[in-house]
Design a protein around this motif. Structure first.
Motif, short mmCIF file in Angstrom:
data_model
loop_
_atom_site.label_atom_id
_atom_site.label_comp_id
_atom_site.label_asym_id
_atom_site.label_seq_id
_atom_site.Cartn_x
_atom_site.Cartn_y
_atom_site.Cartn_z
N THR A 94 38.12 57.16 73.23
CA THR A 94 38.41 57.08 71.84
C THR A 94 37.62 57.79 70.93
OG1 THR A 94 36.76 55.46 71.18
CG2 THR A 94 38.74 54.57 72.03
N THR A 95 37.98 58.69 69.94
CA THR A 95 37.34 59.51 68.99
C THR A 95 36.29 59.14 68.43
OG1 THR A 95 39.45 60.69 68.20
CG2 THR A 95 37.49 60.94 66.86
N GLU A 96 36.14 58.00 68.05
CA GLU A 96 34.99 56.83 67.60
C GLU A 96 33.95 56.93 68.59
OE1 GLU A 96 34.22 52.68 65.59
OE2 GLU A 96 36.11 53.17 65.77
N GLN A 97 34.22 56.65 69.84
CA GLN A 97 33.20 56.42 70.66
C GLN A 97 32.92 57.61 71.61
OE1 GLN A 97 35.12 53.27 72.78
NE2 GLN A 97 34.32 51.60 71.25
N ALA A 98 33.69 58.69 71.29
CA ALA A 98 33.19 60.11 72.12
C ALA A 98 31.84 60.83 71.22
CB ALA A 98 34.17 60.92 71.92
N SER A 99 31.15 61.30 72.25
CA SER A 99 29.81 61.83 71.74
C SER A 99 30.25 63.16 71.09
CB SER A 99 28.79 62.01 72.72
OG SER A 99 29.00 62.64 73.43
N GLU A 100 29.25 63.69 70.31
CA GLU A 100 29.62 65.14 69.70
C GLU A 100 29.45 66.10 70.94
OE1 GLU A 100 26.99 68.62 67.31
OE2 GLU A 100 26.34 66.48 67.32
N GLU A 101 28.66 65.84 71.89
CA GLU A 101 28.70 66.56 73.10
C GLU A 101 29.93 66.67 73.94
OE1 GLU A 101 25.85 67.33 77.17
OE2 GLU A 101 25.41 65.52 75.73
N GLU A 102 30.44 65.38 73.91
CA GLU A 102 31.83 65.39 74.53
C GLU A 102 33.04 66.36 73.84
OE1 GLU A 102 31.21 61.11 77.14
OE2 GLU A 102 31.62 61.04 74.93
N ILE A 103 32.90 65.93 72.70
CA ILE A 103 33.84 66.60 71.86
C ILE A 103 33.74 68.00 72.07
CG2 ILE A 103 34.92 66.86 69.40
CD1 ILE A 103 33.78 63.95 69.18
N ARG A 104 32.81 68.63 71.85
CA ARG A 104 32.41 70.18 72.20
C ARG A 104 32.97 70.56 73.39
NH1 ARG A 104 30.11 72.16 67.42
NH2 ARG A 104 29.10 70.69 66.19
N TRP A 105 32.52 69.55 74.21
CA TRP A 105 32.96 70.13 75.81
C TRP A 105 34.36 70.28 76.16
CZ3 TRP A 105 35.36 66.89 79.35
CH2 TRP A 105 35.29 67.50 80.81
N VAL A 106 35.06 68.98 75.74
CA VAL A 106 36.56 69.21 76.10
C VAL A 106 37.08 70.23 75.07
CG1 VAL A 106 37.09 67.51 73.97
CG2 VAL A 106 38.33 67.64 76.39
N THR A 107 36.66 70.57 74.08
CA THR A 107 37.15 71.95 73.47
C THR A 107 36.84 73.00 73.87
OG1 THR A 107 37.10 70.26 71.34
CG2 THR A 107 37.50 72.78 70.94
N ASP A 108 35.61 73.29 74.25
CA ASP A 108 35.28 74.27 75.04
C ASP A 108 36.07 74.85 76.31
OD1 ASP A 108 33.40 75.14 73.05
OD2 ASP A 108 31.70 74.38 74.36
N VAL A 109 36.15 73.79 77.14
CA VAL A 109 36.70 73.86 78.44
C VAL A 109 38.29 74.12 78.30
CG1 VAL A 109 37.52 72.78 80.64
CG2 VAL A 109 35.00 72.60 79.58
#
Length: 286
Positions: A94-109
């Motif tokens: 979920t967006t609410e439970q994703a960390s900033e690091e995870e959000i940046r990672w999935v976008t980077d990859v």
């Protein structure tokens, strides 16, 4: 003259199968991956079948790694004929439970890596007035799905990026652009991820958990009851990728199975392969 192809994410799955398929059809293949420790399976295949494949390191999340590998290929061959942007990673949370690091990672990859790899090869393709860029996106690049919104957002971004690029580089520089949109791909990783997520509920807690459990139950049902219809092998998708590379007038986008076609029908019915829209935008702006 032998054509060459740069493929990202070749340690497993679609990238692995694509590297072998292109090599078997007389391409010089530059097979890249972030972690060269995962190259043993490909090395064995190269040796067994005497394939023209060179394995190089490339981390799509690091610009210096991308630029270094592209320079290496240019120094060896002086050109890059085809880029297959395959490297990517799934993400369900979920967006609410994703960390900033995870959000940046999935976008980077899944997104930035495609942009920077494309940016690195464009100058050479432009100068040689030819080239082809094939990006493996997903039905998730056309249709948003529960608990996959961050992944889908990155894949939607790839679709928009490639679509915009196609409106001017194709005619001006003879650089062909295609998004390949698989549905599910059957891999051991996918199976274990579904089982782990279902048993641990690791991607959703609290009020989201009952929704997530229904989502995972649906995934498991599709995996067991409709496997042949929903899930393709890496080779089946690689065959679509290779077919696009042989196409003189490739589509902007293509689904890789009937299930994927049906799943995206509401988004694609008016212009299934995207070529009408590209022409309309090109005519309107240029």
């Amino acid at each position: 003259m032998t054509k060459n192809v740069l493929i990202t994410g070749t340690s497993t799955g679609v990238g692995f199968e694509s590297a072998i398929l292109f090599a078997k059809n007389n391409y010089k293949v530059y097979a890249t991956m972030r972690n060269l420790k995962k190259s043993e399976k490909l090395k064995q295949k190269i040796q067994e079948e005497n394939l023209n494949i060179e394995i190089l390191p490339l981390d799509v999340t690091k610009i210096d790694s991308i630029e270094s590998t592209v320079r290496t290929i240019i120094e060896k061959d002086g050109k890059i004929d085809v880029l297959v942007n395959n490297a990517g990673a799934g993400f369900a949370k979920t967006t609410e439970q994703a960390s900033e690091e995870e959000i940046r990672w999935v976008t980077d990859v899944n997104y930035h890596g495609v942009v920077f790899c494309t940016q690195a090869v464009l100058p050479y393709m432009r100068k040689q007035k030819s080239g082809q860029i094939i990006s493996i996106t997903s039905v998730g690049g056309l249709v948003g799905q529960p608990f996959n919104e961050l992944y889908c957002g990155a894949k939607f971004a790839v679709e928009g990026f490639m679509e915009g690029l196609a409106t001017y580089v194709s005619d001006a520089f003879n650089i062909k652009i295609t998004c390949v949109e698989p549905g599910g791909i059957a891999t051991e990783f996918m199976t274990s991820a579904i089982e782990k997520s279902a048993t641990e509920g690791q991607f959703a807690t609290g009020e989201y958990l009952p929704i997530f459990e229904r989502y995972m139950a649906g995934n498991q049902k599709r995996a067991t009851e409709s496997k042949d219809q929903v899930y393709q092998t890496g080779l089946e998708v690689a065959e679509v990728v290779f077919g696009i590379a042989q196409n003189e007038n490739p589509p902007l986008r293509i689904r890789t199975s009937k299930w994927a076609e049906d799943f995206c029908e509401l988004k694609t019915k008016a212009d299934p392969d995207g070529t009408k829209l590209v022409k309309q935008i090109t005519d309107s702006f240029l």
